[in-house]
Design a protein around this motif. Structure first.
Motif, PDB file in Angstrom:
ATOM      1  N   THR A  70      42.830  67.766  64.002  1.00  0.00           N
ATOM      2  CA  THR A  70      42.403  67.139  62.762  1.00  0.00           C
ATOM      3  C   THR A  70      40.884  67.186  62.666  1.00  0.00           C
ATOM      4  OG1 THR A  70      44.304  65.632  62.762  1.00  0.00           O
ATOM      5  CG2 THR A  70      42.380  64.960  61.487  1.00  0.00           C
ATOM      6  N   LEU A 123      37.715  63.004  57.203  1.00  0.00           N
ATOM      7  CA  LEU A 123      38.751  62.017  56.920  1.00  0.00           C
ATOM      8  C   LEU A 123      38.367  61.187  55.699  1.00  0.00           C
ATOM      9  CD1 LEU A 123      39.454  60.767  60.564  1.00  0.00           C
ATOM     10  CD2 LEU A 123      40.950  62.210  59.168  1.00  0.00           C
ATOM     11  N   SER A 124      39.346  60.836  54.900  1.00  0.00           N
ATOM     12  CA  SER A 124      39.086  60.051  53.694  1.00  0.00           C
ATOM     13  C   SER A 124      38.857  58.586  54.054  1.00  0.00           C
ATOM     14  CB  SER A 124      40.268  60.154  52.731  1.00  0.00           C
ATOM     15  OG  SER A 124      40.114  59.223  51.663  1.00  0.00           O
ATOM     16  N   GLU A 156      41.821  56.178  53.300  1.00  0.00           N
ATOM     17  CA  GLU A 156      43.105  56.314  53.973  1.00  0.00           C
ATOM     18  C   GLU A 156      42.928  55.994  55.463  1.00  0.00           C
ATOM     19  OE1 GLU A 156      46.738  59.285  53.402  1.00  0.00           O
ATOM     20  OE2 GLU A 156      45.022  60.265  54.354  1.00  0.00           O
ATOM     21  N   VAL A 203      43.376  55.556  59.323  1.00  0.00           N
ATOM     22  CA  VAL A 203      44.216  56.275  60.275  1.00  0.00           C
ATOM     23  C   VAL A 203      43.796  55.955  61.706  1.00  0.00           C
ATOM     24  CG1 VAL A 203      44.693  58.204  58.711  1.00  0.00           C
ATOM     25  CG2 VAL A 203      42.734  58.330  60.271  1.00  0.00           C
ATOM     26  N   PRO A 254      47.227  62.361  62.844  1.00  0.00           N
ATOM     27  CA  PRO A 254      46.853  61.075  62.256  1.00  0.00           C
ATOM     28  C   PRO A 254      48.064  60.146  62.073  1.00  0.00           C
ATOM     29  CG  PRO A 254      45.868  62.890  61.034  1.00  0.00           C
ATOM     30  CD  PRO A 254      46.881  63.499  61.961  1.00  0.00           C
ATOM     31  N   LYS A 274      48.925  57.205  59.835  1.00  0.00           N
ATOM     32  CA  LYS A 274      48.443  56.573  58.614  1.00  0.00           C
ATOM     33  C   LYS A 274      48.910  55.114  58.585  1.00  0.00           C
ATOM     34  CE  LYS A 274      48.641  60.961  56.099  1.00  0.00           C
ATOM     35  NZ  LYS A 274      49.207  61.682  54.925  1.00  0.00           N
ATOM     36  N   ASP A 332      48.992  52.986  56.288  1.00  0.00           N
ATOM     37  CA  ASP A 332      49.757  52.585  55.102  1.00  0.00           C
ATOM     38  C   ASP A 332      51.117  53.265  55.018  1.00  0.00           C
ATOM     39  OD1 ASP A 332      47.768  50.861  54.168  1.00  0.00           O
ATOM     40  OD2 ASP A 332      46.718  52.483  53.142  1.00  0.00           O
TER      41      ASP A 332
END
Length: 347
Positions: free
Chosen positions: A70, A75-76, A79, A81, A331, A333, A335
């Motif tokens: 990754t 990375l956003s 979001e 992680v 990752p 996540k 959520d």
């Protein structure tokens, strides 16, 4: 001359702060419960004999482990992680903040790189160069598989703050990190890290410390990490006791609990958990998801390398505990946490 990678024992003001801790007695840090290093029927001779001469045990994979590379720098921030690197090293990207736990990116968890257990094939996927600027590095204790000299030296200029248990800061200072960037914590201390939206609390663990022949001159810890609406438990190394229940009552529930699941043995049952105990600890903590760490990179115990995760999954299914089992670099996540996969099957 002592290897620089051994670190440095606390002295001066650091030692005086340590002496003020209620957990420091007779020149050593103490666990909350009596914690023998070995079981009553084991000896160091028997342990070493088993470790070096046991045959026919599948203690490491023969081919490269599946993994995901990754891009950590893209990375956003919207979001959150968790990205696991094998054993107990992982990266948390949350609310635009970058947090790194127990970074070990050397080939061996050892003071010298020509001796010690070599990392499994396919696990040397990331290096310090892969990381963006790091807001916080969290260290759980000073054993070589959790605090690596070469990694820390390479990361020190891109990490803003280091949080560690009492005494561990002496190693970091010896390696060139300024006192102003280090915060040492006793159990139940809240870190004053000045990172908006991030709260860190050091909590007890049942383990030991040391980078040489003398143990327990520095403290070991687990942590509660709160970031906005998210609550994570960073387990470090620990045998099972009632601390997990107390932490769960005080700070739970947790979205994810990262708990050790590997490097155990009946000969040292008090300083590491059996996989079934790790599952129970996640229940005690009131964790929504249990994420096993401390496995699948180094051969530090006598069990087959797949055994920890297989035992944990079986017990978690029995007790209806949700688990996630990412590949190295994959990752998780927060959520939308994926259910467990069995990526190790057939290896």
């Amino acid at each position: 001359m002592q290897q620089r990678s051994f670190g440095k024992a606390p002295a001066g003001e650091h030692l005086e702060k340590i002496k003020a801790s209620s957990h420091y007695k007779n020149g050593r840090f103490q666990n909350l419960h009596e914690t023998p290093m070995l079981s009553e029927d084991a000896s160091y001779i028997s342990v070493m004999k088993d470790f070096f001469f046991s045959k026919g045990i599948d203690r490491e994979p023969l081919i490269a482990l599946p993994h995901v590379k990754t891009n950590l720098k893209t990375l956003s921030p919207s979001e959150p992680v968790i990205i696991w690197f094998g054993h107990s090293s992982y990266f948390i990207s949350i609310h635009g903040k970058n947090i790194l736990v127990d970074p070990v990116f050397s080939e061996r968890p050892s003071p010298v790189q020509y001796v010690g257990s070599k990392s499994f094939i396919g696990t040397m996927l990331y290096t310090p160069d892969d990381f963006p600027e790091i807001d916080l590095v969290i260290i759980t204790h000073d054993h070589y598989d959790h605090l690596d000299y070469s990694t820390i030296v390479k990361l020190k200029d891109q990490a803003k703050v280091f949080c560690a248990p009492l005494g561990v800061g002496s190693h970091l200072i010896h390696w060139g990190i300024s006192q102003e960037r280090i915060q040492e914590l006793d159990w139940w201390d809240h870190a004053a890290i000045a990172i908006p939206g991030i709260e860190l609390i050091a909590t007890p663990a049942r383990h030991f410390s040391g980078r040489g022949l003398v143990n327990n001159k520095t403290l070991w810890a687990s942590y509660v990490l709160k970031a906005g609406d998210y609550s994570l438990f960073i387990g470090g190394d620990s045998g099972y006791d009632d601390s997990f229940k107390k932490i769960g009552e005080m700070y739970g529930p947790f979205d994810v609990a990262m708990l050790e699941c590997g490097q155990y043995d009946e000969q040292w049952p008090y300083i590491h958990m059996m996989p079934e105990e790790s599952v129970q600890a996640s229940i005690d903590l009131r964790a929504t998801v249990f994420m096993p760490v401390h496995w699948s990179k180094f051969k530090l115990a006598l069990h087959p390398w797949r055994e920890p995760i297989e035992r944990a999954l079986k017990h978690a299914d029995k007790l209806h505990v949700k688990m996630t089992t990412p590949k190295i670099g994959e990752p998780v996540k927060l959520d939308a946490i994926a259910p467990p996969s069995t990526w190790w099957t057939g290896l």
